[in-house]
Design a protein around this motif. Sequence first.
Motif, PDB file in Angstrom:
ATOM      1  N   GLY A 204     -16.052  -1.729   8.736  1.00  0.00           N
ATOM      2  CA  GLY A 204     -14.705  -1.631   9.277  1.00  0.00           C
ATOM      3  C   GLY A 204     -14.061  -0.305   8.915  1.00  0.00           C
ATOM      4  N   THR A 205     -14.224   0.112   7.667  1.00  0.00           N
ATOM      5  CA  THR A 205     -13.673   1.394   7.216  1.00  0.00           C
ATOM      6  C   THR A 205     -14.314   2.551   7.973  1.00  0.00           C
ATOM      7  OG1 THR A 205     -13.250   0.535   4.987  1.00  0.00           O
ATOM      8  CG2 THR A 205     -13.369   2.916   5.232  1.00  0.00           C
ATOM      9  N   HIS A 207     -15.795   2.485  10.897  1.00  0.00           N
ATOM     10  CA  HIS A 207     -15.375   2.405  12.299  1.00  0.00           C
ATOM     11  C   HIS A 207     -13.968   2.983  12.473  1.00  0.00           C
ATOM     12  CE1 HIS A 207     -14.870   0.695  16.342  1.00  0.00           C
ATOM     13  NE2 HIS A 207     -13.693   0.234  15.938  1.00  0.00           N
ATOM     14  N   ARG A 208     -13.088   2.643  11.541  1.00  0.00           N
ATOM     15  CA  ARG A 208     -11.681   3.064  11.640  1.00  0.00           C
ATOM     16  C   ARG A 208     -11.516   4.570  11.450  1.00  0.00           C
ATOM     17  NH1 ARG A 208     -10.158  -0.025   8.128  1.00  0.00           N
ATOM     18  NH2 ARG A 208      -9.440   1.263   6.387  1.00  0.00           N
ATOM     19  N   HIS A 209     -12.351   5.155  10.589  1.00  0.00           N
ATOM     20  CA  HIS A 209     -12.204   6.570  10.267  1.00  0.00           C
ATOM     21  C   HIS A 209     -13.151   7.474  11.053  1.00  0.00           C
ATOM     22  CE1 HIS A 209      -9.319   6.253   6.923  1.00  0.00           C
ATOM     23  NE2 HIS A 209      -9.862   5.063   6.749  1.00  0.00           N
ATOM     24  N   ARG A 219     -21.134   3.731  18.352  1.00  0.00           N
ATOM     25  CA  ARG A 219     -20.777   2.606  17.486  1.00  0.00           C
ATOM     26  C   ARG A 219     -21.712   1.415  17.694  1.00  0.00           C
ATOM     27  NH1 ARG A 219     -15.216   3.898  15.846  1.00  0.00           N
ATOM     28  NH2 ARG A 219     -14.631   5.780  17.004  1.00  0.00           N
ATOM     29  N   SER A 244     -13.148  -4.574  15.221  1.00  0.00           N
ATOM     30  CA  SER A 244     -12.253  -3.923  16.167  1.00  0.00           C
ATOM     31  C   SER A 244     -10.818  -4.422  16.011  1.00  0.00           C
ATOM     32  CB  SER A 244     -12.742  -4.177  17.599  1.00  0.00           C
ATOM     33  OG  SER A 244     -11.896  -3.538  18.524  1.00  0.00           O
ATOM     34  N   LYS A 246      -9.431  -5.779  13.322  1.00  0.00           N
ATOM     35  CA  LYS A 246      -8.884  -5.313  12.052  1.00  0.00           C
ATOM     36  C   LYS A 246      -8.468  -3.849  12.149  1.00  0.00           C
ATOM     37  CE  LYS A 246     -10.991  -8.475   8.716  1.00  0.00           C
ATOM     38  NZ  LYS A 246     -11.801  -8.585   7.482  1.00  0.00           N
ATOM     39  N   THR A 247      -9.261  -3.066  12.862  1.00  0.00           N
ATOM     40  CA  THR A 247      -8.939  -1.654  13.042  1.00  0.00           C
ATOM     41  C   THR A 247      -7.635  -1.491  13.815  1.00  0.00           C
ATOM     42  OG1 THR A 247     -11.268  -0.984  12.995  1.00  0.00           O
ATOM     43  CG2 THR A 247      -9.729   0.520  14.062  1.00  0.00           C
ATOM     44  N   GLN A 248      -7.495  -2.256  14.898  1.00  0.00           N
ATOM     45  CA  GLN A 248      -6.278  -2.199  15.700  1.00  0.00           C
ATOM     46  C   GLN A 248      -5.067  -2.609  14.878  1.00  0.00           C
ATOM     47  OE1 GLN A 248      -7.002  -4.614  19.162  1.00  0.00           O
ATOM     48  NE2 GLN A 248      -8.645  -3.287  19.913  1.00  0.00           N
ATOM     49  N   LYS A 250      -4.687  -2.443  11.543  1.00  0.00           N
ATOM     50  CA  LYS A 250      -4.367  -1.423  10.543  1.00  0.00           C
ATOM     51  C   LYS A 250      -3.734  -0.197  11.181  1.00  0.00           C
ATOM     52  CE  LYS A 250      -7.754  -2.649   6.969  1.00  0.00           C
ATOM     53  NZ  LYS A 250      -6.778  -2.768   5.872  1.00  0.00           N
ATOM     54  N   ASN A 251      -4.228   0.194  12.346  1.00  0.00           N
ATOM     55  CA  ASN A 251      -3.660   1.349  13.038  1.00  0.00           C
ATOM     56  C   ASN A 251      -2.225   1.079  13.473  1.00  0.00           C
ATOM     57  OD1 ASN A 251      -5.996   2.843  12.770  1.00  0.00           O
ATOM     58  ND2 ASN A 251      -6.795   2.319  14.789  1.00  0.00           N
TER      59      ASN A 251
END
Length: 260
Positions: A204-205, A207-209, A219, A244, A246-248, A250-251
């Motif tokens: 997740g980290t 993917h996010r960065h 990906r 995906s 979790k990324t959305q 956090k963003n």
Amino acid sequence: MQNYVAPNWLTALTNQGMNNFDTLWSLDADWFEPPNIRRGGWSGVSRIEIDVPNRGKLGLFLKRQENHRCKTWRHPISGIATLDKEFSNIIKFKKHNIPSLNPVYFAKKMVSGKLQAILITEELTGYRPLSDINISSPSNRKELLQEVASVIHKMHAHNYQHNCLFPKHLFAKQDNGHWSVRIIDLEKTKHRISKKQVMLRDLGTLHRHATDRWTLSDRIILLRSYMGEAKLSNSSKKIAQIISKKTQSKNLKKEIAPSV
């Protein structure tokens, strides 16, 4: 561990008079990057070169810190030097053949009530952070992502969660068409019980960065390689959806935070 000197570096360090804590601590070396002042103290990194018999001048990274601590379950109050934790994790990774840094020297001591620590590691010659690598060839890019996935999977197979798996903490180089990848910055790495939690956190980290240069195809290739699948299974697709979402989330929090 209180003191460590890599056997293959002992002669070179001794010849340079650099196998002594006080000498290394007072060494006049420019900061490779500005010292980090937090955790109740400071921590800084310098790049140095020393002469090694039959090998010429080799680069090393010298990390020094004072009262730069992190808490552990064994030391929940006073904590330990973050370099102590990083060195311990480097040794654990070497034990399990997880590609990381090569340790050269580690020591710590109390000076006038202040915890000082030194960690020296070999420079990763020829390696570049994944965040700086841009490859136009689809096949070459695929091979790099597959190797990245393989190394991350190997780390997770031993239940190690990096906790800060940014592209800049994955270093890669190509020799004779083959990619090799190493994981650095292990001060936040922890051993966990749940492999699924380890996977979700680190992937997740990453993917996010990942930068905008990482396409959807990139990906998918990384996740397929990590899972060892020729095509994403339904369970892997669910993992991708969780990451995906979790990324959305956090963003979105980052976008809202300044206005609160």
